[in-house]
Write a protein that holds these residues in place. Structure first.
Motif, PDB file in Angstrom:
ATOM      1  N   HIS A  90       0.863  -1.191   0.000  1.00 11.56           N
ATOM      2  CA  HIS A  90       0.000   0.000   0.000  1.00 11.56           C
ATOM      3  C   HIS A  90       0.893   1.231   0.000  1.00 11.56           C
ATOM      4  O   HIS A  90       1.790   1.362   0.815  1.00 11.56           O
ATOM      5  N   TYR A  97      -5.798   0.365   5.384  1.00 12.34           N
ATOM      6  CA  TYR A  97      -5.184  -0.960   5.374  1.00 12.34           C
ATOM      7  C   TYR A  97      -3.660  -0.903   5.502  1.00 12.34           C
ATOM      8  O   TYR A  97      -3.008  -1.938   5.582  1.00 12.34           O
ATOM      9  N   THR A  99      -1.143  -0.817   7.571  1.00  8.73           N
ATOM     10  CA  THR A  99      -0.747  -1.039   8.956  1.00  8.73           C
ATOM     11  C   THR A  99       0.640  -1.681   9.011  1.00  8.73           C
ATOM     12  O   THR A  99       1.127  -2.212   8.009  1.00  8.73           O
ATOM     13  N   ASP A 102       0.321  -5.329   8.109  1.00 10.85           N
ATOM     14  CA  ASP A 102       0.244  -5.549   6.663  1.00 10.85           C
ATOM     15  C   ASP A 102       1.641  -5.516   6.036  1.00 10.85           C
ATOM     16  O   ASP A 102       1.962  -6.322   5.158  1.00 10.85           O
ATOM     17  N   TYR A 105       3.423  -8.726   7.045  1.00 12.84           N
ATOM     18  CA  TYR A 105       2.846  -9.887   6.362  1.00 12.84           C
ATOM     19  C   TYR A 105       3.289  -9.929   4.895  1.00 12.84           C
ATOM     20  O   TYR A 105       3.557 -11.002   4.345  1.00 12.84           O
ATOM     21  N   SER A 106       3.371  -8.762   4.277  1.00 14.28           N
ATOM     22  CA  SER A 106       3.808  -8.693   2.880  1.00 14.28           C
ATOM     23  C   SER A 106       5.258  -9.144   2.715  1.00 14.28           C
ATOM     24  O   SER A 106       5.665  -9.574   1.635  1.00 14.28           O
ATOM     25  N   LYS A 209      -3.726 -10.882  11.363  1.00 12.73           N
ATOM     26  CA  LYS A 209      -4.369 -10.972  10.053  1.00 12.73           C
ATOM     27  C   LYS A 209      -5.661 -11.772  10.124  1.00 12.73           C
ATOM     28  O   LYS A 209      -6.629 -11.471   9.413  1.00 12.73           O
ATOM     29  N   GLU A 210      -5.701 -12.778  10.985  1.00 11.34           N
ATOM     30  CA  GLU A 210      -6.914 -13.585  11.136  1.00 11.34           C
ATOM     31  C   GLU A 210      -8.036 -12.799  11.825  1.00 11.34           C
ATOM     32  O   GLU A 210      -9.209 -12.938  11.472  1.00 11.34           O
ATOM     33  N   SER A 212      -8.381  -9.252  12.121  1.00 12.73           N
ATOM     34  CA  SER A 212      -8.859  -8.082  11.378  1.00 12.73           C
ATOM     35  C   SER A 212      -7.778  -7.580  10.429  1.00 12.73           C
ATOM     36  O   SER A 212      -6.595  -7.537  10.798  1.00 12.73           O
ATOM     37  N   SER A 213      -8.179  -7.172   9.236  1.00 13.81           N
ATOM     38  CA  SER A 213      -7.236  -6.594   8.275  1.00 13.81           C
ATOM     39  C   SER A 213      -6.747  -5.222   8.717  1.00 13.81           C
ATOM     40  O   SER A 213      -5.789  -4.685   8.152  1.00 13.81           O
ATOM     41  N   TYR A 215      -5.942  -4.581  11.990  1.00 16.44           N
ATOM     42  CA  TYR A 215      -5.202  -4.725  13.242  1.00 16.44           C
ATOM     43  C   TYR A 215      -3.741  -4.321  13.068  1.00 16.44           C
ATOM     44  O   TYR A 215      -3.112  -4.598  12.041  1.00 16.44           O
TER      45      TYR A 215
END
Length: 373
Positions: A90, A97, A99, A102, A105-106, A209-210, A212-213, A215
């Motif tokens: 992003h 989104y 965060t 994110d 995780y990416s 991630k499980e 909330s997107s 979080y």
């Protein structure tokens, strides 16, 4: 010291410095005319013998990439160390989104590839010095799941309003993490700095991630505190601390450190702050120059009056010009008989025709990058 790698996280949502952040992320902001804000977390890590560092960038990467380069100027061991730049999918600072979870995780594959058992996570928008090796030792000795660094303040009603606070019990255990709403003056400001095992860090990324997107890492740890699933401890920080979360906090942090006594709480002889340097000539002070209580960088030409201000590299202050309580970034020109007060003047700006620009104390103004007035 136990082996740990470092993560410098990018500023998250709800943090935005009007004007300046249109051109670069907070980590790339000029600070005290010599440094960039991101120099502080990286220098803390290398001084703490953390030589494997990941820097996360979520928007406008050019200025950060140019400044960091290979990381050689941060005294990172060229054989065993590594400075790794990682990017978010992003590219909008205000994207809900966008965060830290994110970002992690990416780039989860890069985190999993590091073969160190512990991780130290620090933000790119806070200025402080601390020895992370002592923080890691205290974390391991306590047996806690997560250790968090905080700074106690008595002015939280007016400041740090975009920061989180830690609610602690008597044993320094973290009961909860919440936003600072400015309803009390004495608060423990969370410095967005964590120590935990790499294994737990990865599991928290998946759990967030499980759930909330939207979080963040703070959200998932806060949930663990409330449910009693995580043992989270707080450690108090001593010394100078600033959080660059809005325009005024950037101006105020620069102004604070003009004072020598305050600066000694941040800068220490045995704890260097590394930065990328440029070769340039010394500053030239003309006969008409009058400089007091200011920080002047190299390569400038000073003919006018500079008072209680910071002047960046390669600036020109013409005869009769008056600069008070200002932060002037690199390569700016302040023309003859121009009077400016309480401003941040961005790079390459020229103020020549507007003869007086004065903002009220406590309400600093901003002159855009490359602008001509």
């Amino acid at each position: 010291m136990y082996k740990a790698f470092g993560i410098v996280s990018s500023s998250g949502r709800n943090i935005y410095v009007d004007g300046m952040q249109d051109y670069r992320p907070i980590g790339a902001f000029s600070f005290l005319g010599r440094y960039r804000v991101i120099d502080f977390p990286i220098s803390n890590m290398t001084n703490s013998n953390i030589e494997r560092i990941q820097v996360y960038i979520n928007n406008k990467p050019r200025s950060v990439v140019e400044h960091l380069g290979t990381g050689r100027h941060y005294n990172i061991n060229s054989k065993s160390g590594k400075l790794q730049l990682l990017f978010s999918e992003h590219n909008n600072d205000n994207d809900i989104y966008n965060t830290d979870i994110d970002n992690y995780y990416s780039n989860l594959e890069c985190i999993e590839a590091v073969h160190y058992p512990y991780v130290v996570i620090a933000p790119n928008y806070m200025i402080y010095t601390t020895d992370y090796s002592k923080l890691i030792d205290a974390h391991i000795e306590s047996g806690a799941d997560v250790t968090m660094l905080y700074h106690s303040v008595d002015n939280a009603k007016e400041n740090y309003l975009n920061c989180h606070i830690l609610n602690l019990n008597r044993q320094k255990g973290v009961l909860s993490i919440e936003h600072n709403h400015g309803n009390a003056k004495n608060r423990n400001i969370f410095m967005d700095t964590y120590v935990m095992s790499k294994e737990l860090f990865i599991s928290l990324i998946h759990k967030a991630k499980e759930i909330s997107s939207l979080y963040t890492l703070a959200d998932v740890i806060n949930a663990g505190c409330r449910d009693g699933e995580l043992d989270v401890r707080g450690i108090s920080h001593r010394g100078y601390f600033a959080s660059i979360t809005d325009f005024k906090s950037y101006h105020d942090a620069n102004m604070d450190l003009i004072d020598y006594k305050t600066a000694t709480d941040l800068f220490h002889d045995n704890w260097p702050i590394y930065t990328r340097t440029n070769n340039s000539c010394p500053t030239h002070y003309f006969d008409t120059a009058n400089v007091s209580n200011s920080v002047i960088s190299n390569g400038s030409m000073i003919e006018g009056t500079v008072e209680n201000s910071i002047v960046g590299r390669g600036c020109t202050i013409k005869k009769g010009a008056v600069i008070k309580n200002c932060v002037v970034l690199a390569d700016c020109t302040i023309g003859e008989n121009v009077h400016i007060e309480n401003l941040v003047v961005d790079k390459h700006a020229k103020i020549t025709h507007a003869k007086e620009i004065i903002r009220p104390a406590g309400e600093p103004g901003y002159i855009k990058r490359n602008d001509t007035l």
